[in-house]
Enzyme design. Structure first.
Site, short mmCIF file in Angstrom:
data_model
loop_
_atom_site.label_atom_id
_atom_site.label_comp_id
_atom_site.label_asym_id
_atom_site.label_seq_id
_atom_site.Cartn_x
_atom_site.Cartn_y
_atom_site.Cartn_z
N THR A 146 0.87 -1.19 0.00
CA THR A 146 0.00 0.00 0.00
C THR A 146 0.91 1.24 0.00
O THR A 146 1.37 1.65 -1.06
CB THR A 146 -0.97 0.01 1.19
OG1 THR A 146 -0.26 -0.24 2.39
CG2 THR A 146 -2.05 -1.05 1.01
N LYS A 168 4.00 -6.84 3.99
CA LYS A 168 3.80 -5.43 3.70
C LYS A 168 3.63 -4.67 5.00
O LYS A 168 3.18 -5.23 6.01
CB LYS A 168 2.56 -5.22 2.82
CG LYS A 168 1.25 -5.49 3.55
CD LYS A 168 0.08 -4.84 2.84
CE LYS A 168 0.19 -3.34 2.86
NZ LYS A 168 -0.11 -2.72 4.16
N THR A 179 0.74 -9.18 12.33
CA THR A 179 1.03 -7.87 11.75
C THR A 179 0.14 -7.62 10.56
O THR A 179 -0.81 -8.36 10.30
CB THR A 179 2.50 -7.78 11.31
OG1 THR A 179 2.73 -6.44 10.89
CG2 THR A 179 2.76 -8.71 10.13
N GLU A 258 5.70 4.33 7.58
CA GLU A 258 5.27 5.52 6.84
C GLU A 258 6.08 6.75 7.24
O GLU A 258 6.08 7.15 8.39
CB GLU A 258 3.78 5.78 7.05
CG GLU A 258 2.94 4.82 6.22
CD GLU A 258 1.45 4.97 6.42
OE1 GLU A 258 0.71 4.52 5.54
OE2 GLU A 258 1.03 5.52 7.45
N ASN A 382 -0.56 10.61 5.87
CA ASN A 382 -1.81 10.26 6.53
C ASN A 382 -2.81 11.40 6.61
O ASN A 382 -3.96 11.19 6.97
CB ASN A 382 -1.51 9.67 7.91
CG ASN A 382 -0.92 8.29 7.75
OD1 ASN A 382 -1.55 7.41 7.19
ND2 ASN A 382 0.32 8.11 8.17
N THR A 387 -7.52 11.31 -0.17
CA THR A 387 -7.86 12.42 -1.08
C THR A 387 -6.72 12.76 -2.01
O THR A 387 -5.68 12.14 -2.00
CB THR A 387 -8.28 13.66 -0.26
OG1 THR A 387 -7.33 13.87 0.76
CG2 THR A 387 -9.65 13.46 0.31
#
Lengths: 387, 387
Positions: A146, A168, A179, A258, A382, A387
């Site tokens: 992702t 992932k 996880t 991230e 995030n 969007t």
């Protein structure tokens, strides 16, 4: 990446775009030529995804023949329709591969609260059997991503057999028994109960020791299939290989958290128990103030003391017995040490791996956990996710 | 701000720069002309500050005459020398004001792991009594700030008496029995045991319902003195006034959380118990993924479902009974509602106050908590805190 160094017998991989959200890879199948013994662990979330509900049913008998995974849509909080949709996906793949639907473990990852575009999946699945290829795990590792910045997979030999693992990340990571998504396949012959025991041990020491942001995913799944086509292997060697591979993948998830710019490893030792060591280590690796200080290479080691102190369960901790170090740089040993070390600490924090070592002076248990720093990029990713 | 609207009898305030870190206000004294009944609540951190250790001793008998507070240095993880230093500060102030050292409650807030610059404090304290002024709470509210963007204080009348409260935030906020620093003074006559009961209730419904970043400070203190110079008041009116003021200050702390651009209020109702409602509400308001989505006005309401689901204790939660709304915009009611609402949600999230409402469909208990979004600025502030 495309040249697979080993021969993994009887597992085929494919990855394609089913148009779930955009035109990137979003659908993958990992299928064994024969039914395999299997084990899996799932998220503890009460708001778990539809695929988790179906996967739990299907792996219960310790037998599977395929993993079917989509990204870009988690199929979570989607009610009865969400469950009906994933059951239909499983049926379609079973018919296409001519295997039993109950031998398929499905997974979905992506945005929460939207229905799967089932019409597009109905069109994507027929003909899929012609796309399956031996020895191409990188295809699946790519399709399950992702916000990961790169595919994560490993392969190794165990006796005459091969073990392949993939995973992932990379946000919503605070596993609780499992996880995000991670899959292992091997052509070794391992009975299902042993597979389950080995998997649990490996997960407890790897994925369950990783935290990116304290947020537990609704879709966490770790699963393994062993199809036995390479025959028996030494079970102890297999157990260690699985554990080692899981730890490597877990660290790679942490490093690719991230927005992460640094891998953070926290070891707490001299604890009363493993549970205490893990609790303190997680409090440190999860602290936003510790994570931002590491991101900014701010030598603010006092935040480690703060994070140790905030553990509600740690009623026995005695500040005077605590030792705090970054790498080889000791900062506190019952009292603050020479402040001249701060510039050395600042230099150390500019590296891309930061190791924190805390000794509690209470016992002999220890635990190591992995995480990452908290950067502007985490906020950007995030703040703009849908969007 | 400088014109105080009421007359608070017998409390004097001063604020000065003692050179603890730079040339801003960093030292304040709030002193009563006569001994006052008193109550306080402190951090539960095992790594608590030296001032907390001394403050706990001094308030034990329900009597105090002054609060002495420094910012810019938390005096935490500083060993025996840290405790000796704060005791000396208390002694110096006691001598200067001609009051008993045991009637002083000290507090320190700022960086962890550095010794107080005791020599500078020795120079700053003599002569302080000439700087004390009646009716100037804004001086103290200013001097206790760290990364707060503005002073936070309130005043109200209760019968013939006046109640004044002040607080500072604004990071390391996940109170556990108390928040960062907050002080109340009143000239009402309230016996110490009643004061303690009122304070506990007020704190439980206000400061203990605020989270900025899940990090519990080592220095949390909430304290109150009632010197009785305005005589008795209706105790129920006082209790409600204290609670209301504490909630207002708590919300102001949340709104001014480090880097915050929005106040986030989360109400969870139809819960089995207050504890369950609070647990779920805190999980939502603390989720980095929820906080970043709100910062970015990303209408990713599925993250509320994720946060509800991750509460380990919430084994009874049934996704089919859950309702999720932002303001008046319902997004989920056992299943996702019409997706057309997403643009309305995005507009709503651009406001500077965001209200999340979750109903669990299990019982009649409810809880409201406050927090803020997670922005680039939080990362910047905390990546550069000591450098």
């Amino acid at each position: 990446m495309s040249v697979f160094p080993f021969d993994l017998r009887g597992f085929r991989f494919c990855a394609k775009n089913a148009g779930i959200k955009d035109d990137t890879l979003d659908f993958t199948v990992i299928a064994s030529d024969v039914p395999a013994s299997a084990a899996a662990m799932f998220t503890q979330s009460r708001f778990c995804g539809a695929a988790i509900i179906v996967g739990r049913e299907h792996v219960a008998n310790g037998k599977l023949q395929a993993f079917v995974i989509n990204s870009k849509n988690a199929n979570v909080a989607t009610g009865e329709l969400g469950i009906a949709n994933i059951r239909e996906v499983v049926q379609l793949v079973a018919r296409e591969l001519d295997i039993a639907p109950e031998d398929i473990l499905p997974s979905s990852t992506g945005v929460i609260g939207r229905q799967l575009p089932i019409e597009r999946l109905r069109q994507a699945i027929p003909g899929l059997r012609h796309e399956l290829q031996l020895n191409r795990p990188e295809l699946a590792a790519q399709a399950i991503m992702t916000t990961d910045t790169h595919p994560k997979w490993r392969a190794c030999r165990v006796g005459n057999a091969t073990l392949v693992g993939m995973a992932k990340g990379s946000g919503m990571i605070e596993p609780n028994m499992a996880t995000m998504l991670s899959y292992f396949v091997t052509d070794a012959a391992i009975p299902a109960p042993m597979l389950q025991a080995f998997l649990k041990e490996a997960v407890d020491l790897s994925f369950n020791m990783v935290s990116i942001d304290t947020d537990t995913s609704t879709s966490d799944t770790v699963a393994i299939m062993a199809n036995g086509l390479a025959g028996a292997v030494d079970s102890e060697a297999f157990r260690l290989a699985l554990r080692e591979m899981a730890i490597e993948l877990a660290k790679e998830i942490a490093r690719d958290g991230e927005g992460a710019t640094k891998l953070v490893e926290v070891t707490v030792d001299q604890a009363e128990s493993f549970a205490q060591a893990k609790r303190v280590a997680k409090a440190i690796v999860n602290s936003p103030l510790v994570k931002t200080a590491i991101f900014g290479a701010d030598p603010n080691w006092g935040r480690i003391a703060m994070a140790i102190g905030k553990c509600e369960e740690q009623q026995h901790i005695v500040p005077e017995r605590v030792m705090i170090a970054f790498g080889e740089l000791q900062m506190y040993n019952g009292q603050p040490l020479n402040e001249a070390d701060l510039s050395a600490l600042e230099s150390y924090l500019h590296g891309n791996e930061v190791t924190v070592h805390v000794s509690l002076g209470l016992g002999e248990a220890s635990a190591t956990v992995w995480g990452c720093d908290l950067s502007y990029e985490y906020v950007r990713i995030n703040g703009e996710y849908t969007t």
